[in-house]
Design an enzyme around this catalytic site. Structure first.
Site, short mmCIF file in Angstrom:
data_model
loop_
_atom_site.label_atom_id
_atom_site.label_comp_id
_atom_site.label_asym_id
_atom_site.label_seq_id
_atom_site.Cartn_x
_atom_site.Cartn_y
_atom_site.Cartn_z
N SER A 50 20.32 33.88 -21.94
CA SER A 50 19.63 33.20 -20.84
C SER A 50 20.60 32.59 -19.83
CB SER A 50 18.77 32.08 -21.44
OG SER A 50 18.54 31.05 -20.49
N GLY A 51 20.35 32.86 -18.56
CA GLY A 51 21.16 32.26 -17.51
C GLY A 51 21.04 30.75 -17.49
N ASP A 89 20.68 37.99 -18.95
CA ASP A 89 20.02 37.50 -17.74
C ASP A 89 21.06 37.54 -16.62
OD1 ASP A 89 18.80 36.05 -15.76
OD2 ASP A 89 18.49 34.25 -16.96
N ASP A 91 20.71 37.18 -13.43
CA ASP A 91 20.29 36.51 -12.18
C ASP A 91 19.98 37.57 -11.11
OD1 ASP A 91 20.51 34.11 -13.44
OD2 ASP A 91 22.34 33.49 -12.45
N GLU A 118 16.90 39.90 -10.97
CA GLU A 118 15.68 39.41 -10.34
C GLU A 118 15.76 39.54 -8.83
OE1 GLU A 118 16.57 35.55 -12.15
OE2 GLU A 118 16.08 34.63 -10.23
N ASN A 126 16.78 28.31 -10.13
CA ASN A 126 15.93 28.49 -11.29
C ASN A 126 14.49 28.66 -10.83
OD1 ASN A 126 14.07 27.31 -13.54
ND2 ASN A 126 15.98 27.90 -14.54
N HIS A 193 7.22 37.63 -14.07
CA HIS A 193 7.43 36.23 -14.41
C HIS A 193 6.33 35.37 -13.77
CE1 HIS A 193 9.55 33.16 -16.34
NE2 HIS A 193 10.48 32.88 -15.47
#
Lengths: 312, 312, 312, 312
Positions: A50-51, A89, A91, A118, A126, A193
């Site tokens: 996880s970032g 992740d 980003d 993403e 975030n 998401h």
């Protein structure tokens, strides 16, 4: 670094198979070598790097304060300490298509199974902060996905495209359009998401989703939804996204508070894994066995190397 | 990275004053930026950057599998995330006097208050492994201490010499001789280490210790001893050495096990700090305020930078 | 790492004084510790840590293929090997204001005297590539400058704002407007860049420049212009931007070609500095003296540390 | 990072074949990505990643002032920028067998073809410094070789054992004994080193050498010896060990001196590769082509990514 296996199990292929399965699979968050080991030892099939959790564990904020190579260093520790697939992740890919494809090459080299990128701008924020974060240009993001796919050096590596349209308030239609475009650009899966506390928009998205690409979700906010709902909706992969990081915060706070208050380890020590348990987690036995194999026997030894003994 | 303060409080001076106080002070272990923040927020005066905990959190074993610059990277994150003094566990100095003094210069640069080096060989083994680990040559180790002291670029930086003679089974007399020699070579304090479950040899050492140098202890094994015993013995500094790392293991194991078993966050989520709480720990408010200050107002903004909003 | 000086000369103050002088000063490019040493030894007052040269020496392209922390590692080596001021080419600041101010804090910590940031987008392209590269939004870039200035932990640290308007074909008027705005936002100097082979637009800019901020130029393309022209125009600082990197390419190509062709070092060796000369550059004498000071004398030595001898 | 090839040519296999050939092969020194590119472009079959050259280019001394991971970072840049085999000078393996085998695993991961480790103590000293440097214990060094061989994750990776006995004044007999032991422990080749200006002891060693393991030499000091002598002696591999580094020093000194003295680039610029030439070396064309492929066409583009144009 796990020394037992001489070759890396093909984690990318294993992860690809997980995505292809008709059932729902699970990834559990980790943020350093230790948490990755725990995730694997507790039986999860794969790890979510996880970032947010990595940034937090470094003491940084989740807006690309850590450079991409600092993140790479962390996930390399994680890969070296485990054998199950790790999904990173990534980003927004840390810049444009060129930065993203360099990341992919380096992740392949470090035995990472997949990356998730993403559709937002660099530096990212975030997803749970603010409303209406700006999204990436559609064409640019599709190009980025294509560049990532063209650059992977492991044919089984997966690129997961994360759609932020729902969170950005752009609506279901744009979310679906983007997801389809990302799939056509080469994404191996779509992460849809949401930051709502109910799963409705996620379930609706899944219902309207026609493409063959598997769907991935992160139910941090709609965590009360039973897994059956996700199974019924045909979700391929559920990511428990940051709970090890948050659990460690709670535990360390409590430990610090107790010790600070009582000036004593009594009442804390008893609930902790022993130092020997820690050694077992890191397979110190392998080290002692290796010493036996590679260091001269003491009698012949005018060596100066410290010899570990087979005892704790 | 803590952005509020423009200048580093002089942590080395603060730590030096802690050592000089007639009372007993305490350091709590941390192993990354996050745990360091927690130690500070829970009120400890200083942080112990444990070699065992750092190695373990990286997924590595405590025998210098991590290079000295990898450790440096970790303690830099810790220093950037906090303002209280940090004492770094420098193992044996990662080589000879030249390696040790390079470490000291880099630690000074990274705002570390002190380093502890131990009188063993490189690569080191964890003190709780085996019996009779080989000690460093006395003269060589004294030269290493002197080199460290001569190389510090912050006059208040402290070098703590860790005496492993008791653990190595070399007896009280050698322990005292070494400690005195290390003090004369320039060590600012002596860490006398023991792996016994009773504090007797530590207390005896303290009783026989005549030099002015402050004494430091690590009661991991003799943890049941009340702090009053240490105060009465004139101990300056007590290090709670690895309990945050071990507490996080226990918590992450439990969390993983629950989620793996129940395939649900229900029952776990409720006991965790919220994502917003995590943001508060990392001072995201400073980031939003900085955006307000440094980013163009939305109406004037044809900028492409993602703007965080003042809301979670 | 230069071991002689225990404290860093205040390079930032020295560089600030260079900028304030009525005469023209010079910086020479370096791209690693070795080239930085040479620049200093050959008498230059300061070093330009060129982004193009650093990227090229790493084998990467000048479009932020290297992460900002990879660049930071390189300039840290350079700072550790020298004592004169170093000005770092910080590209666009590697992201938004938050990334830029993190860079500034780290550069201050690494004893860098100044940073230059340019008004383009991340990831940047080398200024000599293509036409009409997109510029940063004016307000955003001013905010970035302000954030850098507010974040410097050394009060003498300088932020140089690089104006790319002429290169981007935006005209003299925009160049001047931007430069004034950057000065008002806090920039300590303005770097006005041009890729023309004649200095006309640079000299015109200097003539029209009214603000007190010193001007900096990089005459890579208009290199035939005599320095007197720059002096007459009131230029404060001239940067020779990438000539050590390019000179090393020419020399290494020639050396490789000769050795590959002749399968012999004869004809090459004679023109090279000896290994002993290399040792002198890196001050191995300091190392031997330190051994003498810190290592036990051989007769007393049952140490295992390799002792260097005072001879080559 | 070379982007054209999606898979790494098997450099380890190529290097293994070079060692197996009855003819003499050559490696040319490089110390960063740029010099590695030049070595390859000038036609050498392989690259020697020299410890002395890497340390020097970083501004550090050749006694393990750079950590093993700092060296790893450098050789990773070198591997990413080239496709020919790279042999890394691994000094003594940076510690004991465990450190050495971690190095080997990381080198395999970074596409390095082989490592050379030498039978001295950590931290090492350059072989051309002093007399009678202490050698590693024979049994310990054989164990280290075995650990390296057992840990390589690429079956074609080679471990070259470097014999320092002649340089340490231990005589021909010990040199041969050690070389045989190292071969039996698993070394794929033996590097026999000498610091004499005549090749006699090297040629004698080759004559007395019975084992099948190929021989490697580094004729830095006996450089006047014609290659025919080495061919006749059956030497498999000749390493030109540090000449790019030294050539770059000579060139940068001359360039700095000229520019410092004349305050002008005239007379220097003409002899340097152009900026465009530099771009060609790093294959900027690939970048422009990739932009064409992955970035939206300008008319469709409301993207904010800076677009490089196909022109210099």
């Amino acid at each position: 670094m796990i020394m037992r296996a001489n070759t890396d199990s093909n984690r990318s292929a294993i992860f690809r198979a997980m995505l292809a399965r008709p059932t729902t699979s699970f990834l559990m968050e980790a943020h350093n070598g230790l948490s990755a080991i725990i995730v694997q030892q507790e039986g999860f099939e794969g790890i979510w790097a996880s970032g947010l959790s990595i940034a937090t564990s470094l003491g940084l904020r989740d807006c690309n304060e850590a450079s991409w190579t600092q993140v790479l260093d962390i996930v390399e520790y994680m890969a070296d300490a485990t054998t199950v697939p790790i999904v990173v992740d990534g980003d927004t890919g840390y810049g444009n298509f060129n930065n993203a494809r360099m990341l992919v090459r380096k992740l392949c080299q470090r035995n990472i199974a997949a990356v998730c990128i993403e559709d937002k701008q660099f530096p990212k924020s975030n997803s749970f902060i603010g409303d209406g974060q700006e999204l990436a240009d559609l064409g640019e993001f599709c190009g980025k996905i294509a560049a990532c796919k063209d650059s992977q050096t492991n044919s089984n590596f997966s690129v997961i495209a994360r759609v932020e349209a729902l969170i950005a308030g752009r609506g279901m239609s744009e979310a679906l359009d983007r997801a389809h475009a990302y799939g056509e650009a080469g994404a191996d899966a779509i992460l849809i998401h949401s930051k709502k506390s109910e799963p409705d928009e996620i379930l609706e998205f899944a219902r309207l989703w026609k493409q063959e690409r598997p769907l991935v979700i992160v139910p941090t906010m709609y965590y009360r939804t039973p897994v059956e709902s996700f199974r019924d909706a045909g979700i391929s992969l559920v990511i428990w996204a940051n709970h090890n990081m948050r659990a460690s915060i709670a535990a360390m706070r409590k430990t610090c508070r107790h010790i600070a208050t009582t000036q004593s380890l009594v009442g804390i020590e008893e609930g902790l894994p022993s130092v020997k348990d820690v050694f077992n987690m890191l397979d110190y036995e392998e080290l002692y066995a290796a010493e036996h194999r590679y260091l001269p026997a003491p009698e012949d030894n005018n060596s100066t190397t410290t010899a570990l003994k087979l005892a704790v």
